[in-house]
Design an enzyme around this catalytic site. Structure first.
Site, PDB file in Angstrom:
ATOM      1  N   VAL A   1       0.843  -1.089   0.009  1.00 33.26           N
ATOM      2  CA  VAL A   1       0.065   0.002   0.030  1.00 33.26           C
ATOM      3  C   VAL A   1       1.150   1.283   0.094  1.00 33.26           C
ATOM      4  O   VAL A   1       1.812   1.460   0.915  1.00 33.26           O
ATOM      5  CB  VAL A   1      -0.903  -0.080   1.170  1.00 33.26           C
ATOM      6  CG1 VAL A   1      -1.670   1.299   1.269  1.00 33.26           C
ATOM      7  CG2 VAL A   1      -2.084  -1.244   1.126  1.00 33.26           C
TER       8      VAL A   1
ATOM      9  N   HIS B   1       9.255  -4.088  20.339  1.00 25.63           N
ATOM     10  CA  HIS B   1       7.916  -3.950  20.817  1.00 25.63           C
ATOM     11  C   HIS B   1       7.453  -2.650  20.712  1.00 25.63           C
ATOM     12  O   HIS B   1       6.706  -2.087  21.522  1.00 25.63           O
ATOM     13  CB  HIS B   1       8.126  -4.171  22.464  1.00 25.63           C
ATOM     14  CG  HIS B   1       8.580  -5.597  22.794  1.00 25.63           C
ATOM     15  ND1 HIS B   1       8.811  -5.997  24.161  1.00 25.63           N
ATOM     16  CD2 HIS B   1       8.178  -6.858  22.036  1.00 25.63           C
ATOM     17  CE1 HIS B   1       9.106  -7.317  24.052  1.00 25.63           C
ATOM     18  NE2 HIS B   1       8.848  -7.753  22.977  1.00 25.63           N
TER      19      HIS B   1
ATOM     20  N   HIS C   1       5.781  -8.099  26.712  1.00 26.58           N
ATOM     21  CA  HIS C   1       5.854  -8.306  25.214  1.00 26.58           C
ATOM     22  C   HIS C   1       4.357  -7.622  24.815  1.00 26.58           C
ATOM     23  O   HIS C   1       3.519  -8.016  25.243  1.00 26.58           O
ATOM     24  CB  HIS C   1       6.321  -9.652  25.010  1.00 26.58           C
ATOM     25  CG  HIS C   1       7.530  -9.960  25.609  1.00 26.58           C
ATOM     26  ND1 HIS C   1       8.693 -10.400  24.876  1.00 26.58           N
ATOM     27  CD2 HIS C   1       7.865 -10.033  27.103  1.00 26.58           C
ATOM     28  CE1 HIS C   1       9.580 -10.658  25.845  1.00 26.58           C
ATOM     29  NE2 HIS C   1       9.161 -10.466  27.085  1.00 26.58           N
TER      30      HIS C   1
END
Ligand SMILES: Cc1cc2nc3c(=O)[nH]c(=O)nc-3n(C[C@H](O)[C@H](O)[C@H](O)COP(=O)(O)OP(=O)(O)OC[C@H]3O[C@@H](n4cnc5c(N)ncnc54)[C@H](O)[C@@H]3O)c2cc1C
Ligand SMILES: *[C@@H]1O[C@H](CO)[C@@H](O)[C@H](O)[C@H]1NC(C)=O
Ligand SMILES: *[C@@H]1O[C@H](CO)[C@@H](O)[C@H](O)[C@H]1NC(C)=O
Ligand SMILES: *[C@@H]1O[C@H](CO)[C@@H](O)[C@H](O)[C@H]1NC(C)=O
Ligand SMILES: *[C@@H]1O[C@H](CO)[C@@H](O)[C@H](O)[C@H]1NC(C)=O
Ligand SMILES: *[C@@H]1O[C@H](CO)[C@@H](O)[C@H](O)[C@H]1NC(C)=O
Ligand SMILES: *[C@@H]1O[C@H](CO)[C@@H](O)[C@H](O)[C@H]1NC(C)=O
Ligand SMILES: *[C@@H]1O[C@H](CO)[C@@H](O)[C@H](O)[C@H]1NC(C)=O
Ligand SMILES: *[C@@H]1O[C@H](CO)[C@@H](O)[C@H](O)[C@H]1NC(C)=O
Length: 595
Positions: free
Chosen positions: A265, A530, A574
């Site tokens: 995209v 993360h 996490h």
């Protein structure tokens, strides 16, 4: 080398590349590129949304994923081999960060999966939800109790399929069944291979040092503090990703679900102003050098991840005018917070050498054992290849009397929330050994960092990589937290349980000055990957933020963001479990809107 082995297996036809309704070329897509919903990014969150929306046979959904298929990629299936997916590989975007001034100017690789399932197809498989406090704070920030722990727990359950460990050992006393669900989609399980000496000594330490390392039966109850058994997104000895679970055969056969891979995209198009809000008619994407536009009649959903989503927004003219105007990108929507305030957790690993051989090195350093383990996994999905790395985690708080609190207010969400993670492993996982031998390791992370960074762009070409500045260790709070984490790790191996096996630390960090320790940390720290916060949610009437509590882009209509970018503050964990829960709840919000 192992990655090449995988391709050899695929091309030899030993692994059938059965793609179902995953399309590789836009010319094969039935219809005219008009859908009810378009999901940009077939990653962790995107595939949850696509799956849940297509439960309604009336909704036609197109997923556009830039990367490759996960099907038949053995390194993604076998937990032990995840290291082969990282670094510059076809499964990676190969991003790097800007020079990090908090890390002595180092430029770091920044892992982001370029494959179906997104980072859930190549991550470390830790399953950690965070604290109840984390979610109650999201509810407070958004003024929407729908994000509170009590109301988000059913969505963790919708995602989670608690599964037996690969070795079917008795798991009584290793988790609390009342905080898990066996009815969800993504498999979660306890370690499925035994490291008897190590497990015994870890648990012994919780008895010998109960003040600092109390045993916690289940760190996913909303109260993570203490030391407990690691849970992982693994089932039947295999990685369970959003691609293997939410696109399982029973789902991928749906006629109303189309997944197009190799489709990147570039931007949202056909903007119009309807009653003071911007509406985009479609999504522009590229396959190879060919450009296409897909139309969405109900909603466009951006699930391109914390790096990819702000990148698409900015190339669509949504963001900070100060960043976009100099690049000649026409402004469509003034949202200065796009890409700002991102957070990741700083991490480093320390190791101790031991005089017993039951450690990961007995496999990673011995070709015979390695091949044997591979063959065992191949035959029965058992053995050491069913997992990798840490088997236990300790979640700890800083001492409330720490001097750091003279200068900083506590960034944690509450008193049940850790500042520190110690991930305890029966060996050194990835990376080279300091010397031949056997080791134990602890991965240390500051899970409530104060430092923040940004995602920006410096080119109007959507194929140029975005500029990733993690802002790592900008704040002294984070450095302080890592120093304290190291002291905890050192105390852990001082417990009597370890004294008959520990030879010593592989580096002497014990009796060095704070300055020397800080220098070591700045030279050693890496991010945990993360990343959150590039399109943060905030209260409906708040000036800051990018999306409202329903994850609709502020000032736009029928445009939602559903991925880790919406988390305004990093959870003390996490991040995949939170990402799954966000996606499950968001899919429900969309269904309610279009009932
Ligand atoms: C190496 C690594 C290890 C990790 N370990 C753990 C762990 O052990 N436990 C844990 O809980 N979390 C872990 N994480 C973090 C966790 O995996 C992520 O927070 C989570 O998967 C993010 O999900 P997401 O849906 O936001 O984005 P992603 O899963 O990254 O999905 C985004 C998808 O969008 C695609 N995309 C991006 N841009 C475009 C575009 N322009 N057009 C089309 N498609 C596009 C990407 O290719 C990708 O498939 C780890 C992450 C990494 C990178
Ligand atoms: C897709 O198929 C068309 C028509 O068969 C072909 O011309 C084109 O090269 C293909 N695209 C890619 C990226 O392979
Ligand atoms: C990342 O690097 C690998 C190895 O050079 C390459 O094959 C792959 O195409 C790159 N990924 C992207 C998205 O360009
Ligand atoms: C490697 O493993 C094999 C099989 O278990 C064992 O016989 C051999 O001694 C090991 N080699 C080393 C160097 O430890
Ligand atoms: C995996 O099993 C297949 C047969 O099921 C065999 O052909 C292949 O060699 C095995 N691979 C490994 C690495 O053991
Ligand atoms: C707090 O800030 C003061 C002034 O900058 C500094 O001297 C002191 O060392 C800081 N304390 C801690 C624990 O970082
Ligand atoms: C954009 O930033 C990257 C570093 O992140 C740099 O390598 C590149 O040269 C920059 N491009 C321009 C056009 O400034
Ligand atoms: C390991 O070393 C300790 C002394 O540090 C010794 O008592 C113990 O017997 C050794 N264990 C093994 C398995 O060699
Ligand atoms: C650090 O100093 C203490 C106290 O002097 C000593 O007991 C310990 O062995 C030292 N640690 C290392 C790794 O040298």
């Amino acid at each position: 080398m192992l990655a090449r082995k995988t391709w050899a297996l695929v091309s030899a036809g030993l692994i059938a590349p059965c793609l179902g309704r995953i399309f590789e070329n836009v010319s094969e897509l039935p219809g005219n590129l008009e859908y009810d919903f378009i999901v940009a990014g077939g990653g962790t969150a995107g595939l949850v949304v696509a799956n849940r929306l297509t439960e309604n046979p009336k909704f036609k959904v197109l997923v556009l994923e830039a990367g490759v298929s996960n099907v038949g990629v053995l390194d993604s299936e076998i937990p032990f081999l995840l290291g082969n997916l990282l670094g510059p590989t076809v499964y990676e975007w190969n991003y790097t960060t800007t020079p990090q001034s908090g890390l002595n100017g180092r430029v770091l690789d920044y892992a982001r999966a370029h494959m179906l399932g997104g980072c859930s197809s190549h991550n470390g498989m830790f399953y950690t939800r965070g604290s109840a406090d984390d979610f109650n704070r999201y509810a407070a920030i958004t003024a929407d109790s729908g994000w509170s722990w009590d109301q988000i727990l059913p969505y963790f359950f919708k995602n989670e399929r608690w599964s037996p460990p690969a070795d079917f050992h008795n798991t009584k006393g290793q988790f609390d069944p009342s905080v898990h669900s066996t009815k969800g989609i993504t498999s979660v399980s306890l370690p499925g291979f035994d490291w008897p000496i190590f497990y015994h000594k870890v648990l012994q330490t919780t008895k010998e040092l109960p003040e600092e390392f109390p045993f916690n039966l289940d760190m996913n109850s909303g109260k993570p503090l203490g030391l407990g058994w690691r849970q992982s997104t693994i089932g039947d000895g295999m990685r369970s990703s959003s691609a293997t679970s939410y696109l399982a055969p029973e789902f991928i056969q749906r006629d109303n679900l189309h997944i197009l891979i190799h489709a990147q995209v570039s931007q949202l198009v056909d903007a119009s102003n309807v009653a003071g809000k911007i509406v985009f008619g479609g999504v522009q994407f590229f396959q190879g050098i060919s450009q296409f536009t897909a139309k969405a009649t109900k909603e466009i959903i951006l699930s391109a991840g914390t790096v990819g989503t702000p990148n698409i927004l900015m190339h669509s003219g949504i963001g900070d005018p100060n960043a976009l105007k100099p690049l000649g990108i026409p402004m469509v929507l003034n949202l200065p917070n796009v890409g700002k305030g991102i957070q990741d957790q700083p991490f480093f690993q320390v190791a101790w050498s031991v005089n017993f051989t039951q450690t990961l090195e007995s496999i990673t350093q011995n070709t015979t054992r390695f091949e044997k383990a591979f063959a065992e996994w191949n035959k029965s999905h058992t053995g050491p290849f069913v997992m990798f790395g840490p088997t236990h985690i300790a979640w700890l708080r800083l001492d409330p009397d720490s001097s750091i609190f003279e200068n900083f207010t506590d960034p944690s969400a509450g008193l049940d929330t850790p500042h520190i993670e110690l991930a305890i492993a029966p060996g050194i996982g990835l990376g080279p050994l300091p010397s031949p031998g056997n080791f134990l390791s602890i991965g240390l992370a500051a899970v409530t960092p104060v430092s923040r960074g940004s995602i920006t762009i410096n080119s109007s070409n959507p194929f140029d990589p975005p500029v990733i500045d993690l802002g790592m260790l900008q704040s002294d709070f984070d450095l302080f937290t890592l120093r304290e984490a190291l002291k905890s790790a050192q105390r852990f191996f001082k417990a009597p349980a370890w004294q008959d096996v520990i030879i010593g630390p592989t580096q002497n960090l014990e009796n060095i000055t704070t300055d020397a320790l800080d220098a070591f940390i700045r030279e050693t720290v890496t991010p945990t990957s993360h990343l959150v916060g590039s399109a943060a949610m905030s209260a409906r009437d708040a000036e800051n933020g990018v999306v409202d509590p329903d994850l609709l882009v502020k000032g736009a209509r029928a445009l939602r963001i559903i991925d880790a970018s919406v988390l305004p503050i990093i959870p003390s964990a996490h991040t995949q479990a939170a990402t799954y829960a966000v996606a499950e709840r968001a899919a429900d919000l969309i269904k309610q809107r279009w009932m």
